[in-house]
Design a protein around this motif. Structure first.
Motif: not given
Length: 446
Positions: A195-219
């Motif tokens: 169950g956790i492993a199945a959610g890892l790709p979505k979590a990684l994609a969500g983190t990168l999306e937060l970086g793309r929209t500026g919600a999270l800094s690259t640092t």
């Protein structure tokens, strides 16, 4: 004996795996069972309004329900038939194991061996039914309290929801037992892992999306990646760490020949409890708040609303209780799975002793002394690994699947499963060596 096993392990190759027919059958069975589980997390609960439920869940995705959803493999987000997951079984296991330490009759059953273990497992199943029923009814009532979440509210929806969710939990419990007996690894842990492993790709994609929209800094994202890599490296190092106690066996005489005494080691893992404390602690914190996220807060007394708010993921009280429960279960589960007195008695029975320590009670006290201290280190490690990334996630809004608890479960279960696969391969190679020696002996006899 240890050196022979290490030599066999070093000689493992693809041809050894190709010849291990029983291992391949176990692997295929495990993969098929996990596929069935993943399919079940996408079958929706009947009677829900999918659009309204999706909107309601978004507001709770980063709270306690988000944590529950992570352990359920995304089934809570879709309110699937496996939405309860395996947590009622784990909670029942905790309660039964605690009772075996305080109830004399259960403690006597525990000492009866296989027969007693079967009875205790049956009590655990009864407890799973009771807890699952209560949690399923809480979810049904919570869903009905939400505006427009249920198409046709009423007792029919409540009863059908309880039967469906409870049936899903009991099926997962049975599936986990089948994986343990007919597959590879611990079935319950593998179901949580899947169950956790199945959610890892979505979590990684969500983190990168937060970086793309500026919600999270690259640092900050790079810092999270570095922390995650460091946590994984720490988990691998500690999970493989051992404290080896030297064991000596006296000289023995067989006929007129005198055989030199052997030496071996008693390995004590730094983290004997493994991933169980984190799972137990999470399940207990999830138990009172299963349906709290969907309950209308205006219908609750002020004290209940305050407690529910304090137990949300990322809150100081949640983190404090989480750390304390992890430390408690690290010691508690270690005491259950490893008994120094039984170990000392077995050593004495076979003539083994620890140099400088008198066999029997003194040996048991020394093993308990060493075990208590390395368990303290293991408990501190578990609390650090689980709390540090969770705190970072609570402050940054990064998906929960990248948290310390999820990384601990994924890495630990992977290491345990790989170790079991290697064990099967070593047994396969060892059996092949025995057959070859027998054939050579038969040819020489001719």
């Amino acid at each position: 004996m240890a050196s022979a096993a290490e030599q066999l392990a070093s000689n493992l190759n693809f041809s050894t795996f190709a010849k291990a027919e029983d291992l391949k059958k176990r692997l295929w069975f495990t993969l098929a069972a996990l596929l069935v589980y993943r399919l079940g997390t996408h079958i929706p609960l009947p009677g829900l309004n999918p659009e309204a439920y999706a909107q309601a869940f978004k507001g709770q995705a980063n709270g306690i329900l988000g944590l529950f959803n992570m352990f359920a493999g995304g089934a809570v987000e879709r309110m699937a038939i496996f939405a309860l997951g395996i947590m009622p079984y784990i909670s029942a296991s905790i309660i039964v194991q605690l009772m075996t330490s305080v109830v004399p009759s259960l403690e006597a059953l525990k000492k009866e061996g296989e027969a007693g273990r079967k009875i205790i497992n049956q009590y655990t199943r009864y407890g799973t039914v009771l807890l699952g029923t209560l949690q399923a009814y809480g979810i049904a009532a919570g869903l009905e309290s939400g505006a427009g979440l249920v198409i046709d509210p009423g007792w029919f929806f409540r009863v059908s929801t309880v039967i469906t969710l409870l049936g899903g939990t009991m099926f997962l419990m049975w599936l986990g037992e089948q994986i343990t007996s007919r597959g590879i690894g611990n079935g319950i842990s593998l179901i949580i892992f899947a169950g956790i492993a199945a959610g890892l790709p979505k979590a990684l994609a969500g983190t990168l999306e937060l970086g793309r929209t500026g919600a999270l800094s690259t640092t900050l994202i790079l810092m999270v990646v570095v922390v995650a890599i460091g946590v994984i490296a720490l988990i691998v190092f500690v999970e493989r760490a051992q404290r080896r106690l030297l064991i000596q066996y006296p000289k023995r005489q067989v006929g007129n020949r005198m055989f030199q005494g052997d030496t071996s080691h008693l390995p004590l893992k730094l983290n004997t409890a493994g991933v169980i404390p984190a799972i137990f602690a999470s399940s207990l914190l999830l138990l009172p708040a299963t349906a709290a996220g969907f309950t209308n807060s205006t219908n609750l007394p002020p004290w209940a609303t305050s407690i529910i708010a304090s137990l949300q993921h990322g809150q100081p009280l949640f983190m404090l209780l989480y750390g304390l429960l992890i430390a408690f279960f690290a010691f508690f589960y270690t005491a259950i799975v490893f008994n120094p007195k039984d170990t000392a008695d077995n050593l004495k029975k076979h003539g083994g002793f620890i140099p400088g320590i008198r066999p029997g009670e003194r040996t048991a006290e020394y093993i308990d002394y060493v075990l208590t201290r390395i368990t303290l280190v293991g408990a501190v490690y578990l609390v650090f690994v689980c709390i540090l990334p969770e705190t970072l996630i609570a402050r940054t809004g990064i998906p929960l699947a990248l948290g310390g608890t999820s990384l601990l479960i994924v890495v630990s279960v992977t290491l345990d499963t790989v170790a079991q696969i290697q064990g099967h391969l070593i047994a396969q190679q060892y059996e092949g060596l025995i057959k070859k020696s027998k054939l050579r002996g038969g040819k020489r006899g001719r």
